[in-house]
Design a protein around this motif. Structure first.
Motif, PDB file in Angstrom:
ATOM      1  N   LYS A   1      30.166  38.548  31.897  1.00  0.00           N
ATOM      2  CA  LYS A   1      30.958  38.288  30.688  1.00  0.00           C
ATOM      3  C   LYS A   1      31.239  39.586  29.915  1.00  0.00           C
ATOM      4  O   LYS A   1      32.284  39.732  29.284  1.00  0.00           O
ATOM      5  CB  LYS A   1      30.202  37.287  29.802  1.00  0.00           C
ATOM      6  N   GLN A   2      30.292  40.532  29.987  1.00  0.00           N
ATOM      7  CA  GLN A   2      30.468  41.781  29.231  1.00  0.00           C
ATOM      8  C   GLN A   2      31.630  42.618  29.793  1.00  0.00           C
ATOM      9  O   GLN A   2      32.215  43.421  29.078  1.00  0.00           O
ATOM     10  CB  GLN A   2      29.171  42.626  29.198  1.00  0.00           C
ATOM     11  N   THR A   3      31.953  42.419  31.074  1.00  0.00           N
ATOM     12  CA  THR A   3      33.002  43.256  31.680  1.00  0.00           C
ATOM     13  C   THR A   3      34.261  42.465  32.029  1.00  0.00           C
ATOM     14  O   THR A   3      35.269  43.039  32.422  1.00  0.00           O
ATOM     15  CB  THR A   3      32.489  43.909  32.984  1.00  0.00           C
ATOM     16  N   TYR A   4      34.186  41.135  31.913  1.00  0.00           N
ATOM     17  CA  TYR A   4      35.344  40.306  32.292  1.00  0.00           C
ATOM     18  C   TYR A   4      35.717  39.442  31.091  1.00  0.00           C
ATOM     19  O   TYR A   4      34.993  38.514  30.724  1.00  0.00           O
ATOM     20  CB  TYR A   4      34.973  39.437  33.509  1.00  0.00           C
ATOM     21  N   SER A   5      36.847  39.772  30.456  1.00  0.00           N
ATOM     22  CA  SER A   5      37.150  39.165  29.149  1.00  0.00           C
ATOM     23  C   SER A   5      37.541  37.693  29.242  1.00  0.00           C
ATOM     24  O   SER A   5      37.485  36.973  28.253  1.00  0.00           O
ATOM     25  CB  SER A   5      38.265  39.950  28.464  1.00  0.00           C
ATOM     26  N   LYS A   6      37.932  37.241  30.420  1.00  0.00           N
ATOM     27  CA  LYS A   6      38.388  35.839  30.517  1.00  0.00           C
ATOM     28  C   LYS A   6      37.258  34.887  30.881  1.00  0.00           C
ATOM     29  O   LYS A   6      37.462  33.881  31.565  1.00  0.00           O
ATOM     30  CB  LYS A   6      39.538  35.739  31.515  1.00  0.00           C
TER      31      LYS A   6
ATOM     32  N   THR B   1      32.059  25.477  40.651  1.00  0.00           N
ATOM     33  CA  THR B   1      31.186  26.180  41.595  1.00  0.00           C
ATOM     34  C   THR B   1      29.790  26.312  40.984  1.00  0.00           C
ATOM     35  O   THR B   1      29.653  26.349  39.759  1.00  0.00           O
ATOM     36  CB  THR B   1      31.732  27.599  41.911  1.00  0.00           C
ATOM     37  N   HIS B   2      28.779  26.362  41.869  1.00  0.00           N
ATOM     38  CA  HIS B   2      27.423  26.706  41.426  1.00  0.00           C
ATOM     39  C   HIS B   2      27.041  28.099  41.928  1.00  0.00           C
ATOM     40  O   HIS B   2      25.893  28.505  41.817  1.00  0.00           O
ATOM     41  CB  HIS B   2      26.402  25.693  41.961  1.00  0.00           C
ATOM     42  N   PHE B   3      27.999  28.813  42.492  1.00  0.00           N
ATOM     43  CA  PHE B   3      27.702  30.141  43.026  1.00  0.00           C
ATOM     44  C   PHE B   3      27.201  31.089  41.934  1.00  0.00           C
ATOM     45  O   PHE B   3      27.708  31.073  40.814  1.00  0.00           O
ATOM     46  CB  PHE B   3      28.970  30.770  43.611  1.00  0.00           C
ATOM     47  N   PRO B   4      26.221  31.955  42.286  1.00  0.00           N
ATOM     48  CA  PRO B   4      25.974  33.098  41.403  1.00  0.00           C
ATOM     49  C   PRO B   4      27.257  33.946  41.389  1.00  0.00           C
ATOM     50  O   PRO B   4      28.052  33.872  42.335  1.00  0.00           O
ATOM     51  CB  PRO B   4      24.822  33.832  42.075  1.00  0.00           C
ATOM     52  N   PHE B   5      27.468  34.719  40.332  1.00  0.00           N
ATOM     53  CA  PHE B   5      28.780  35.376  40.155  1.00  0.00           C
ATOM     54  C   PHE B   5      29.199  36.218  41.360  1.00  0.00           C
ATOM     55  O   PHE B   5      30.375  36.315  41.691  1.00  0.00           O
ATOM     56  CB  PHE B   5      28.786  36.224  38.866  1.00  0.00           C
ATOM     57  N   GLN B   6      28.204  36.819  42.067  1.00  0.00           N
ATOM     58  CA  GLN B   6      28.560  37.740  43.160  1.00  0.00           C
ATOM     59  C   GLN B   6      29.115  37.005  44.391  1.00  0.00           C
ATOM     60  O   GLN B   6      29.678  37.624  45.278  1.00  0.00           O
ATOM     61  CB  GLN B   6      27.364  38.623  43.550  1.00  0.00           C
TER      62      GLN B   6
ATOM     63  N   TRP C   1      38.907  36.792  40.471  1.00  0.00           N
ATOM     64  CA  TRP C   1      38.915  37.970  39.593  1.00  0.00           C
ATOM     65  C   TRP C   1      40.266  38.681  39.684  1.00  0.00           C
ATOM     66  O   TRP C   1      40.809  39.122  38.666  1.00  0.00           O
ATOM     67  CB  TRP C   1      37.786  38.933  39.965  1.00  0.00           C
ATOM     68  N   GLU C   2      40.789  38.784  40.898  1.00  0.00           N
ATOM     69  CA  GLU C   2      42.070  39.488  41.081  1.00  0.00           C
ATOM     70  C   GLU C   2      43.207  38.796  40.330  1.00  0.00           C
ATOM     71  O   GLU C   2      44.101  39.445  39.798  1.00  0.00           O
ATOM     72  CB  GLU C   2      42.410  39.573  42.578  1.00  0.00           C
ATOM     73  N   GLN C   3      43.153  37.470  40.302  1.00  0.00           N
ATOM     74  CA  GLN C   3      44.210  36.709  39.611  1.00  0.00           C
ATOM     75  C   GLN C   3      43.928  36.572  38.119  1.00  0.00           C
ATOM     76  O   GLN C   3      44.672  35.921  37.403  1.00  0.00           O
ATOM     77  CB  GLN C   3      44.341  35.306  40.226  1.00  0.00           C
ATOM     78  N   ASN C   4      42.809  37.177  37.697  1.00  0.00           N
ATOM     79  CA  ASN C   4      42.463  37.142  36.274  1.00  0.00           C
ATOM     80  C   ASN C   4      42.335  35.699  35.756  1.00  0.00           C
ATOM     81  O   ASN C   4      42.807  35.377  34.651  1.00  0.00           O
ATOM     82  CB  ASN C   4      43.524  37.920  35.483  1.00  0.00           C
TER      83      ASN C   4
END
Length: 304
Positions: free
Chosen positions: A193-198, A117-122, A129-132
């Motif tokens: 990245k600071q809040t999502y460890s994967k 994807t080239h999407f900005p994170f939002q 995110w839900e599936q980690n």
């Protein structure tokens, strides 16, 4: 199967594609090729073992896609018969009479599924995110990224016309690019990245400097332990010159690109911006860059 023509190789006339207009979409410049399938994409069902490769356009997406494809699936028949853009679908892309990246992703038989994807994170579908899911983000210094994007816009029929280089620089600084501002993109994903460890955040310049080292870091993030031979095979397979010659990696089978104007894989170097920016343009850009990046801890190298 290999015999069945895949969605992205259906015969249609690429000259009938008209270049799109950009418009503001939830605060980000986009074109209809990436927003027409919005609802379906937002409802995309990610699986826990999916791997999302995210980048600002022209920051090393295909390179990292290819590295992952080789690490997981090796040098098998698919490498010589299925183009990389079908092995690693472009989630948000939808081109009439040509296919949608979401459908390709839904129909992938590989496990894990590699999706780009080239999407900005939002804008990323929330199921990732839900599936980690594991996410790999690749960032490239702004000047080289812009040069690469400029040449890409010249040859890609589903991108807006780039216009003159001197005006393109201003458009880039203002964030009036498809997928929005480079500054917002790289910083937004850095914050995530600071809040999502994967999330593994990589730099294009590091990959150029020492591909093997960066592949080691990737493997450790992904929990892979390839043998020395496998690692050698991957590292040599993903050398820029090898990929540039490989029709399954270099996008030469993709009808929306006009190779008469420029190849999809042009130079793959750090510092090519020096062949494009005048001294005055470079100084003006640097001044603007300092202002926009003053609150960021992100550090980029424009030469190695």
């Amino acid at each position: 199967t290999a015999e069945k023509p895949a969605a992205f190789r259906m015969s249609f006339d690429p000259d009938k594609l008209s270049r799109p207009e950009m418009f503001d979409f939830h605060g980000v410049c986009m074109t209809h090729f990436f927003t027409d399938n919005w609802e379906n994409i937002q409802n995309f069902q990610a699986r826990p073992d999916d791997i999302l490769i995210a980048t600002y356009p022209k920051a090393g997406t295909t390179w990292v896609s290819y590295i992952l494809d080789l690490l997981y699936f090796g040098q098998i028949e698919r490498q010589t018969s299925i183009p990389i853009f079908e092995r690693v679908p472009f989630l948000e892309l939808i081109v009439p009479s040509f296919g949608s990246g979401k459908d390709l992703a839904d129909n992938l038989l590989t496990s894990p599924r590699l999706i780009k994807t080239h999407f900005p994170f939002q804008f990323v579908p929330k199921s990732f995110w839900e599936q980690n899911c594991r996410v790999i983000y690749v960032a490239r210094n702004a000047k080289d990224n812009m040069v690469s994007y400029f040449h890409f816009d010249r040859m890609n029929r589903i991108q807006p016309e780039p216009g003159e280089w001197s005006s393109y620089i201003h458009r880039f600084m203002e964030g009036k690019m498809v997928f929005g501002s480079w500054y917002d993109h790289v910083n937004g994903w850095w914050k995530k990245k600071q809040t999502y460890s994967k999330l593994h955040y990589m730099f294009y310049e590091d990959l150029i400097e020492d591909t093997g080292r960066e592949i080691d870091k990737l493997c450790s993030f992904l929990g892979l332990s390839p043998s020395v031979e496998e690692k050698k095979r991957v590292t040599s397979g993903v050398q820029f010159d090898n990929m540039k010659k490989d029709d399954m990696a270099n996008y030469s089978t993709n009808f929306v690109m006009d190779f008469k104007i420029s190849p999809f894989m042009r130079k793959g170097k750090v510092g090519d911006w020096k062949n494009h920016f005048t001294v005055a343009q470079s100084e003006q850009f640097d001044e603007d860059y300092k202002k926009k990046m003053k609150n960021s801890t992100l550090q980029f190298r424009t030469e190695i």
